[in-house]
Motif scaffolding. Structure first.
Motif, PDB file in Angstrom:
ATOM      1  N   UNK A 111      19.821  98.113  19.179  1.00  0.00           N
ATOM      2  CA  UNK A 111      19.201  96.457  19.244  1.00  0.00           C
ATOM      3  C   UNK A 111      19.639  96.376  21.074  1.00  0.00           C
ATOM      4  N   UNK A 112      20.709  96.648  21.413  1.00  0.00           N
ATOM      5  CA  UNK A 112      20.937  96.380  22.813  1.00  0.00           C
ATOM      6  C   UNK A 112      19.900  96.900  23.601  1.00  0.00           C
ATOM      7  N   UNK A 113      19.438  98.116  23.450  1.00  0.00           N
ATOM      8  CA  UNK A 113      18.494  98.968  24.184  1.00  0.00           C
ATOM      9  C   UNK A 113      17.259  98.124  24.254  1.00  0.00           C
ATOM     10  N   UNK A 114      16.892  97.579  22.890  1.00  0.00           N
ATOM     11  CA  UNK A 114      15.542  96.832  22.793  1.00  0.00           C
ATOM     12  C   UNK A 114      15.809  95.561  23.503  1.00  0.00           C
ATOM     13  N   UNK A 115      17.003  94.734  23.572  1.00  0.00           N
ATOM     14  CA  UNK A 115      17.197  93.660  24.516  1.00  0.00           C
ATOM     15  C   UNK A 115      16.918  94.091  25.809  1.00  0.00           C
ATOM     16  N   UNK A 116      17.494  95.046  26.353  1.00  0.00           N
ATOM     17  CA  UNK A 116      17.233  95.575  27.849  1.00  0.00           C
ATOM     18  C   UNK A 116      15.837  95.678  28.079  1.00  0.00           C
ATOM     19  N   UNK A 117      15.167  96.297  27.209  1.00  0.00           N
ATOM     20  CA  UNK A 117      13.664  96.568  27.520  1.00  0.00           C
ATOM     21  C   UNK A 117      12.975  95.395  27.578  1.00  0.00           C
ATOM     22  N   UNK A 118      13.111  94.350  26.398  1.00  0.00           N
ATOM     23  CA  UNK A 118      12.637  92.801  26.801  1.00  0.00           C
ATOM     24  C   UNK A 118      12.997  92.260  27.928  1.00  0.00           C
ATOM     25  N   UNK A 119      14.184  92.347  28.617  1.00  0.00           N
ATOM     26  CA  UNK A 119      14.508  91.756  29.784  1.00  0.00           C
ATOM     27  C   UNK A 119      13.805  92.400  30.897  1.00  0.00           C
ATOM     28  N   UNK A 120      13.558  93.693  30.753  1.00  0.00           N
ATOM     29  CA  UNK A 120      13.259  94.147  32.093  1.00  0.00           C
ATOM     30  C   UNK A 120      11.653  93.962  32.262  1.00  0.00           C
ATOM     31  N   UNK A 121      10.762  93.915  31.042  1.00  0.00           N
ATOM     32  CA  UNK A 121       9.392  93.433  30.916  1.00  0.00           C
ATOM     33  C   UNK A 121       9.231  92.020  31.300  1.00  0.00           C
ATOM     34  N   UNK A 122      10.170  91.376  30.919  1.00  0.00           N
ATOM     35  CA  UNK A 122      10.109  89.795  31.192  1.00  0.00           C
ATOM     36  C   UNK A 122      10.563  89.445  32.694  1.00  0.00           C
ATOM     37  N   UNK A 123      11.251  90.407  33.263  1.00  0.00           N
ATOM     38  CA  UNK A 123      11.801  90.022  34.564  1.00  0.00           C
ATOM     39  C   UNK A 123      12.928  88.902  34.485  1.00  0.00           C
ATOM     40  N   UNK A 124      13.706  89.092  33.111  1.00  0.00           N
ATOM     41  CA  UNK A 124      14.867  87.995  32.884  1.00  0.00           C
ATOM     42  C   UNK A 124      16.230  88.710  33.181  1.00  0.00           C
ATOM     43  N   UNK A 125      16.649  88.428  34.629  1.00  0.00           N
ATOM     44  CA  UNK A 125      18.011  89.237  34.944  1.00  0.00           C
ATOM     45  C   UNK A 125      19.142  88.755  34.162  1.00  0.00           C
ATOM     46  N   UNK A 126      19.059  87.512  33.772  1.00  0.00           N
ATOM     47  CA  UNK A 126      20.237  87.016  32.949  1.00  0.00           C
ATOM     48  C   UNK A 126      20.335  87.502  31.605  1.00  0.00           C
ATOM     49  N   UNK A 127      19.093  87.682  30.947  1.00  0.00           N
ATOM     50  CA  UNK A 127      19.317  88.272  29.625  1.00  0.00           C
ATOM     51  C   UNK A 127      19.593  89.870  30.078  1.00  0.00           C
ATOM     52  N   UNK A 128      19.156  90.571  30.885  1.00  0.00           N
ATOM     53  CA  UNK A 128      19.504  92.009  31.173  1.00  0.00           C
ATOM     54  C   UNK A 128      21.030  91.946  31.472  1.00  0.00           C
ATOM     55  N   UNK A 129      21.579  91.007  32.129  1.00  0.00           N
ATOM     56  CA  UNK A 129      23.082  91.153  32.328  1.00  0.00           C
ATOM     57  C   UNK A 129      23.884  91.092  31.250  1.00  0.00           C
ATOM     58  N   UNK A 130      23.413  89.948  30.153  1.00  0.00           N
ATOM     59  CA  UNK A 130      24.018  89.922  28.821  1.00  0.00           C
ATOM     60  C   UNK A 130      23.911  90.998  28.030  1.00  0.00           C
ATOM     61  N   UNK A 131      22.930  91.899  28.084  1.00  0.00           N
ATOM     62  CA  UNK A 131      22.531  92.845  27.242  1.00  0.00           C
ATOM     63  C   UNK A 131      23.650  94.110  27.527  1.00  0.00           C
ATOM     64  N   UNK A 132      23.674  94.259  28.962  1.00  0.00           N
ATOM     65  CA  UNK A 132      24.553  95.251  29.690  1.00  0.00           C
ATOM     66  C   UNK A 132      26.141  94.749  29.329  1.00  0.00           C
ATOM     67  N   UNK A 133      26.358  93.674  29.320  1.00  0.00           N
ATOM     68  CA  UNK A 133      27.742  93.242  28.934  1.00  0.00           C
ATOM     69  C   UNK A 133      27.978  93.681  27.493  1.00  0.00           C
ATOM     70  N   UNK A 134      27.052  93.393  26.527  1.00  0.00           N
ATOM     71  CA  UNK A 134      27.493  93.777  25.274  1.00  0.00           C
ATOM     72  C   UNK A 134      27.571  95.391  25.316  1.00  0.00           C
TER      73      UNK A 134
END
Length: 457
Positions: free
Chosen positions: A268-291
């Motif tokens: 699930x965290x990998x899915x969130x990371x992929x979503x963040x990168x495709x959307x260019x959402x660095x805040x979401x990417x940081x949250x996914x890396x945190x978890x």
């Protein structure tokens, strides 16, 4: 974080044409209370007032706009307590809010036609059966009122331990078509539904633990991704859906983590990371890396924990949130403790405490409401425990128990369990047993396989 579209906010004054374009009646009384502060500045004042009385609210400029526009006619109990603290002597009516009985469980009506108005994409939750029998509106009664923010139906559904209704909040009402299909046009209503599901999951996980929420939260996540992938929408809605779906993936990943499903959590965290990168959402990417860092530590992959925490820190250094950087430094400390790197762990802990002392900021992410002094002490306790410094870990865990807001039942159980383990390891069996008993009593209220495993290890 990537923003998502907001409904137009009618002004307190303006042309009749502008006023007639909105189904809401502006709350001019509440708008006057804001004065010359911007919505963001006012939201920050609300969050500060909440902290003063021990409440946790995720107030932002968008929420203030919804109150002022009249979209939310009756805020939930927590917000009402905060507003009364912020404006002593004023009643809810003085602030322009409708009585709760006037909005509970009723469909919003269009002022022109009298017909039910509002976001058609939110389907009605099935009526859960609680201690007093069925409650809440059924599908035949129309849509629940989105202006009654703390819906009785949704609250009771979770309070009675049933989260099966969660996914239904995300399924668009598409005229009898297959429930599993989400083709059609998605808009701001669907975006709000996705983000509201994230909020509800976090709220009830804090109070009740992950085990009872996981399966149905996964259904909600799949529906959110179908909305993103299969429905038609404009760029702004796409950004809002991506942000919400990514946050929902992180929430479901956390439920998997806390209920012992570590492999699923990583997915699930990998899915969130992929979503963040495709959307260019660095805040979401940081949250996914945190978890991801937290999960890697618990899964016995400390090097991965350090790398993920460092990646999140690189992203977050420009966000203007010392508290977020503090949490990420704690994630790094946990990984370094797992590597036996005492010096690196101590440096990361020192950095975490210094950053935390910088205080909250408007830029602090909404998902970080759990991160206060208690969590700071609790994560430090875990790092010291991993290093074998059990007396120091016990002292930090005891402080975490003392500081934790009583609403966060799951966290109190976690800190008590951590305290019991470290007291036992430092040669204090009687105190350890007392802490263990307190944790077990709390586990009668919350369901967390992770905490229970700590107590039976």
């Amino acid at each position: 974080m990537t923003s998502f579209p907001l409904p137009p906010l009618p002004r307190a004054t303006g042309s009749s044409a502008a006023a007639s374009a909105s189904p809401y009646t502006p709350n001019t009384a509440f708008r006057q209370l804001r004065g010359d502060r911007s919505p963001g500045e006012f939201a920050a004042a609300v969050r500060r007032a909440a902290r003063e009385i021990g409440e946790h609210v995720s107030c932002d400029a968008r929420y203030i706009g919804r109150l002022e526009s009249g979209e939310i006619r009756c805020p939930n109990y927590a917000y009402q307590r905060v507003f009364r603290h912020l404006f002593p002597g004023l009643t809810s009516a003085d602030m322009g809010f409708a009585p709760r009985r006037a909005v509970r469980g009723r469909a919003r009506r269009s002022p022109e036609s009298g017909a039910a108005a509002g976001p058609p994409a939110l389907s009605v939750l099935p009526s859960p059966t609680g201690p007093t029998g069925p409650s809440g509106p059924t599908a035949s009664a129309g849509l629940p009122d989105p202006t009654y923010e703390e819906s009785d139906v949704l609250r009771r559904a979770f309070m009675t331990g049933g989260s099966a209704a969660l996914a239904s909040t995300l399924v668009p009402a598409q005229g009898g078509r297959d429930r599993g299909r989400t083709t059609g046009r998605a808009g701001s209503s669907e975006v709000r539904a996705v983000h509201e599901s994230v909020r509800q999951i976090r709220l009830h996980d804090d109070r009740h633990g992950a085990d009872g929420l996981y399966d149905d939260a996964g259904d909600a996540l799949r529906t959110a991704y179908r909305l993103l992938d299969e429905s038609s929408h404009g760029p702004a809605v796409a950004a809002g859906l991506a942000s919400g779906a990514g946050e929902l993936a992180i929430s479901v990943g956390w439920l998997a983590h806390d209920s012992g499903r570590l492999t699923e959590a990583r997915s699930y965290y990998a899915e969130a990371l992929a979503t963040a990168r495709m959307a260019g959402d660095s805040a979401l990417e940081a949250h996914a890396f945190c978890n991801t860092a937290f999960l890697a530590r618990d899964a016995g992959r400390p090097r991965e924990a350090v790398r993920a925490a460092q990646a999140a820190q690189l992203l977050a250094r420009f966000f203007g949130s010392p508290r977020l950087l503090s949490l990420l430094a704690l994630r790094e400390a946990g990984g370094r403790a797992g590597l036996g790197d005492r010096r690196g762990c101590e440096l990361a802990l020192s950095r975490a405490h210094s950053l935390f002392a910088s205080g909250p900021r408007d830029a602090d992410p909404a998902w970080m409401t759990f991160f206060g002094e208690a969590e700071l002490s609790g994560l430090a306790a875990q790092a010291w425990s991993a290093l074998g410094a059990h007396s120091r870990a016990a002292a930090a865990a005891r402080e975490a128990v003392r500081l934790q807001d009583p609403h966060f039942t799951r966290n109190i159980a976690l800190y008590e369990a951590e305290l019991a383990l470290n007291l036992a390891a430092s040669g204090q069996p009687e105190e350890a047993q007392a802490a263990r008993s307190r944790a077990l009593r709390l586990l009668g209220q919350v369901r967390s396989s992770r905490i229970r495993a700590m107590l039976v290890a």
